[in-house]
Design an enzyme around this catalytic site. Structure first.
Site, PDB file in Angstrom:
ATOM      1  N   GLU A 122     -10.382   1.992  44.784  1.00 16.67           N
ATOM      2  CA  GLU A 122     -11.414   1.036  44.394  1.00 16.67           C
ATOM      3  C   GLU A 122     -12.832   1.467  44.777  1.00 16.67           C
ATOM      4  O   GLU A 122     -13.796   0.773  44.464  1.00 16.67           O
ATOM      5  CB  GLU A 122     -11.115  -0.346  44.985  1.00 16.67           C
ATOM      6  CG  GLU A 122      -9.771  -0.920  44.579  1.00 16.67           C
ATOM      7  CD  GLU A 122      -9.659  -1.263  43.093  1.00 16.67           C
ATOM      8  OE1 GLU A 122     -10.599  -0.990  42.313  1.00 16.67           O
ATOM      9  OE2 GLU A 122      -8.627  -1.817  42.702  1.00 16.67           O
ATOM     10  N   TYR A 129      -5.700  -8.070  40.034  1.00 16.83           N
ATOM     11  CA  TYR A 129      -6.012  -8.797  38.801  1.00 16.83           C
ATOM     12  C   TYR A 129      -6.220  -7.886  37.602  1.00 16.83           C
ATOM     13  O   TYR A 129      -6.485  -8.358  36.503  1.00 16.83           O
ATOM     14  CB  TYR A 129      -7.253  -9.674  39.003  1.00 16.83           C
ATOM     15  CG  TYR A 129      -8.452  -8.905  39.515  1.00 16.83           C
ATOM     16  CD1 TYR A 129      -9.294  -8.231  38.626  1.00 16.83           C
ATOM     17  CD2 TYR A 129      -8.728  -8.828  40.871  1.00 16.83           C
ATOM     18  CE1 TYR A 129     -10.387  -7.513  39.086  1.00 16.83           C
ATOM     19  CE2 TYR A 129      -9.813  -8.117  41.339  1.00 16.83           C
ATOM     20  CZ  TYR A 129     -10.642  -7.458  40.456  1.00 16.83           C
ATOM     21  OH  TYR A 129     -11.719  -6.741  40.920  1.00 16.83           O
ATOM     22  N   GLY A 130      -6.108  -6.565  37.800  1.00 12.73           N
ATOM     23  CA  GLY A 130      -6.384  -5.624  36.717  1.00 12.73           C
ATOM     24  C   GLY A 130      -5.317  -4.564  36.570  1.00 12.73           C
ATOM     25  O   GLY A 130      -4.134  -4.870  36.437  1.00 12.73           O
ATOM     26  N   THR A 131      -5.736  -3.311  36.627  1.00 11.27           N
ATOM     27  CA  THR A 131      -4.814  -2.200  36.383  1.00 11.27           C
ATOM     28  C   THR A 131      -3.763  -2.048  37.474  1.00 11.27           C
ATOM     29  O   THR A 131      -2.768  -1.361  37.271  1.00 11.27           O
ATOM     30  CB  THR A 131      -5.573  -0.867  36.224  1.00 11.27           C
ATOM     31  OG1 THR A 131      -6.218  -0.532  37.448  1.00 11.27           O
ATOM     32  CG2 THR A 131      -6.580  -0.937  35.080  1.00 11.27           C
ATOM     33  N   LEU A 132      -3.963  -2.687  38.628  1.00  9.72           N
ATOM     34  CA  LEU A 132      -2.970  -2.634  39.702  1.00  9.72           C
ATOM     35  C   LEU A 132      -1.809  -3.608  39.485  1.00  9.72           C
ATOM     36  O   LEU A 132      -0.799  -3.526  40.178  1.00  9.72           O
ATOM     37  CB  LEU A 132      -3.628  -2.927  41.052  1.00  9.72           C
ATOM     38  CG  LEU A 132      -4.476  -1.792  41.629  1.00  9.72           C
ATOM     39  CD1 LEU A 132      -5.371  -2.308  42.736  1.00  9.72           C
ATOM     40  CD2 LEU A 132      -3.586  -0.667  42.120  1.00  9.72           C
TER      41      LEU A 132
END
Length: 135
Positions: A84, A18-21
């Site tokens: 993470e 949901y983010g930088t990935l």
């Protein structure tokens, strides 16, 4: 828009990012090896927080969080755990959990990295639930 992959076999390991990935993000999941396979766009119930350079999701609250679902193997999962900051005792920056993700009307069990509650104090909620919106 990325093409949708064939249906995921029940035994497949998937991750919701949901983010930088997300594709095009600073830590784009497509850089990992072996290459993850795109499954589809997804959403989960939760609250998305802006932590500055990246977001964190808490799996509570009335909101929706948007992201992508990717099929991965155990080697990529281990790399994601390192990225993470997951610790076995649950004291890391994120904890890994499994939950059902809605992917175009299908429910797919995915790994989701939830931010430790101690890391969101004083942080703003991303009301849209979409880290990539407006970036």
């Amino acid at each position: 828009m990325m093409p949708e992959a064939p249906p995921v076999a029940p035994a497949a390991r998937c991750v919701f990012v949901y983010g930088t990935l997300r594709a095009g993000g600073r830590n784009d999941i497509r850089r990992f090896r072996p290459p993850p396979q795109f499954v589809g766009q997804g959403c989960i119930a939760g609250t998305l927080y802006d932590l500055g350079a990246y977001p964190g999701v808490r799996l509570d609250g009335p909101g929706q969080v948007f992201g992508e679902v990717w099929r991965i193997d155990a080697g990529v999962e281990a790399q994601l755990d390192l990225l993470e900051g997951v610790h076995a005792e649950g004291t890391g920056e994120y904890r890994r959990c499994e939950l059902a993700v809605d992917v175009g009307g299908r429910s797919i069990i995915c790994l989701v990295y939830e931010i430790n509650a101690s890391h969101i104090r004083g942080r703003q909620v991303i009301a849209s639930g979409d880290w990539m919106a407006g970036r």
